[in-house]
Design an enzyme around this catalytic site. Structure first.
Site, PDB file in Angstrom:
ATOM      1  CG  HIS A 170      -1.716  -1.147   1.286  1.00  0.00           C
ATOM      2  ND1 HIS A 170      -3.190  -0.972   1.147  1.00  0.00           N
ATOM      3  CD2 HIS A 170      -1.699  -2.588   1.396  1.00  0.00           C
ATOM      4  CE1 HIS A 170      -3.740  -2.249   1.210  1.00  0.00           C
ATOM      5  NE2 HIS A 170      -2.888  -3.025   1.285  1.00  0.00           N
TER       6      HIS A 170
ATOM      7  CG  ASP B 247      -5.281   1.870   1.736  1.00  0.00           C
ATOM      8  OD1 ASP B 247      -6.383   1.273   2.008  1.00  0.00           O
ATOM      9  OD2 ASP B 247      -4.358   1.478   1.029  1.00  0.00           O
TER      10      ASP B 247
END
Length: 460
Positions: free
Chosen positions: A25, A128
């Site tokens: 991520h 995110d």
């Protein structure tokens, strides 16, 4: 004052990146930072000090000098050792990190956004999807807005949304029976975290994907169709985020494995990597090693244990380093951090044995390298279907239905030979790679147009 005439005007827009603090991520939003900063937009990247350091140390293909980094402290959290023998391979050992980061980054992040909002006409916060609670205060800043980044393929995202909305229309693009269920992909604790984070998505101004319409256009269209009567939120496919042209390091240094690859024949070497979140059992490591030997192929194997949440602690690589695998000189082991982008773009690489994490998929697609799919958890089983059945740029190395079994050496060897000997498969992967790079690099290419449109939107 007279001196004010010489001050540069304040930026029209500032962008803040809020990744989940896990390598796959962190990496994606750091690469996206490069793309947005290229439009002369100030980009602020937020995480803990340890994870910022990790993201920068592992970055290759470009230098992050144009990005402003903000390290915010979080309290100590539990950091268990990864379990190589766990039945579900999801990195549950990172769960305490995820919860701690989401809750404790909220306050300093809100302060940063408020400060940037004083000197910018607009602040765009890209976060995110599993860090939504951390940005919940952004909605209270009049000239700030949030964009949800989905760190998975559009293919995976569509099937997840489609199932959650009770399959509102028939799908003709792919046989739904090929799409694996989510059984054994996630532990219940992580699904609970995802559900709790989704509550804060209501204030989102749009959805971003590390995807390309060249490869996933039909599924991006299906996502638009799913939500066209829900919230009218636009989706942007800005990928691949990773550089598709690799610049040599400024100091001229190259990893030892790249120098080794320089001496190998074109398309003769298989690259092996199972990502940063899984520690393989020693029995499976030995079987992969024996399969590589049996295949007769040359290889580069990035072999290490999973990252721990507390990065300063020993991640268990001592266990890996002590293994006696008995390799011949046909291969090379990389026990530190492997420069995967550069490896995949090396002319000696002919195939990639991969866990099918989304970073690895996008990097192999943009490099034009076919994969042998060995999914472990999360989105990886569905990514494997995308690569092998939809895009047809890969073969199955380990079937998801056999996920709890040790894959024997003979099956590893057979999958690798199939990968490296199928000329039609490798041509197809190379053609996809050319199309993806064209979408990014060509003026008017699909990704270039989409990025231009997104930047125009946040500058409006």
């Amino acid at each position: 004052m007279a001196g004010d005439r010489h001050r540069p005007p304040p930026p029209q827009v500032a962008v803040v990146m809020v990744p989940l603090p896990a390598q796959g991520h962190l990496n994606q939003l750091l690469h996206l930072s490069r793309l947005i900063a290229a439009y002369s937009i100030p980009v602020h990247y937020v995480s803990t000090a340890a994870h910022l350091r990790q993201a920068k140390l592992r970055l290759h293909g470009w230098h992050p000098a144009t990005v402003h980094f903000h390290d915010f402290p979080i309290p100590k959290f539990e950091s268990p050792i990864p379990d190589p023998n766990a039945a579900i391979k999801f990195p549950s050992h990172l769960q305490p990190l995820f919860r701690t980061a989401a809750s404790h980054l909220r306050q300093p992040l809100a302060a940063l956004v408020r400060r940037l909002a004083l000197s910018s006409r607009r602040v765009a916060v890209i976060h995110d999807s599993v860090m939504s609670s951390a940005v919940q205060d952004v909605a209270a800043v009049p000239n700030a807005e949030c964009y949800t980044f989905h760190p998975i393929s559009a293919f995976c995202a569509f099937w997840y949304f489609y199932d959650s909305l009770q399959k509102p229309f028939p799908v003709d693009n792919v046989d739904a029976q090929l799409v694996p269920s989510l059984q054994d992909c996630f532990p219940s604790e992580f699904l609970d975290l995802v559900q709790s984070e989704q509550i804060h998505l209501r204030s989102s101004s749009g959805n971003l994907f590390n995807s390309c319409r060249i490869t996933e256009g039909p599924f991006l269209d299906l996502i638009d169709k799913l939500f066209e009567h829900e919230n009218q939120l636009k989706c942007w496919a800005l990928g691949p985020f990773n550089p598709v042209v690799i610049n040599p390091p400024e100091n001229g240094s190259r990893h030892a494995c790249l120098k080794w690859l320089d001496g190998q024949a074109p398309k003769s070497v298989v690259y092996v990597s199972f990502g940063t979140t899984v520690s393989l059992p020693e029995e499976q490591i030995a079987a992969v090693a024996a399969g590589l030997e049996e295949s007769g192929l040359k290889f580069v194997w990035a072999l290490r244990d999973a990252d721990r949440g507390e990065l300063e602690m020993d991640c268990g690589n001592g266990r890996i380093k002590d293994l006696k695998l008995g390799f011949s000189e046909r291969g090379i082991l990389v026990r530190d951090w492997a420069p995967q982008l550069e490896i995949l773009r090396h002319p000696a690489i002919g195939g990639f044995l991969s866990h099918c994490g989304w970073n690895s998929c996008t990097e192999s697609l943009s490099a034009g390298v076919a994969v042998a799919a060995w999914p472990m958890h999360s989105d990886q089983p569905r990514n494997a279907v995308l690569m092998t059945e939809v895009l047809k740029v890969g073969v199955v190395a380990r079937d998801w239905a056999e996920r709890r079994e040790i894959v024997p050496a003979g099956r590893v060897s057979a999958a690798l030979r199939r990968l490296m000997e199928d000329e039609a498969l490798r041509r197809r992967a190379e053609e996809v790679g050319v199309s993806v790079r064209d979408a990014v690099l060509r003026e008017g290419g699909a990704t270039r147009r989409e990025m231009d449109a997104f930047v125009t939107h946040i500058r409006r």
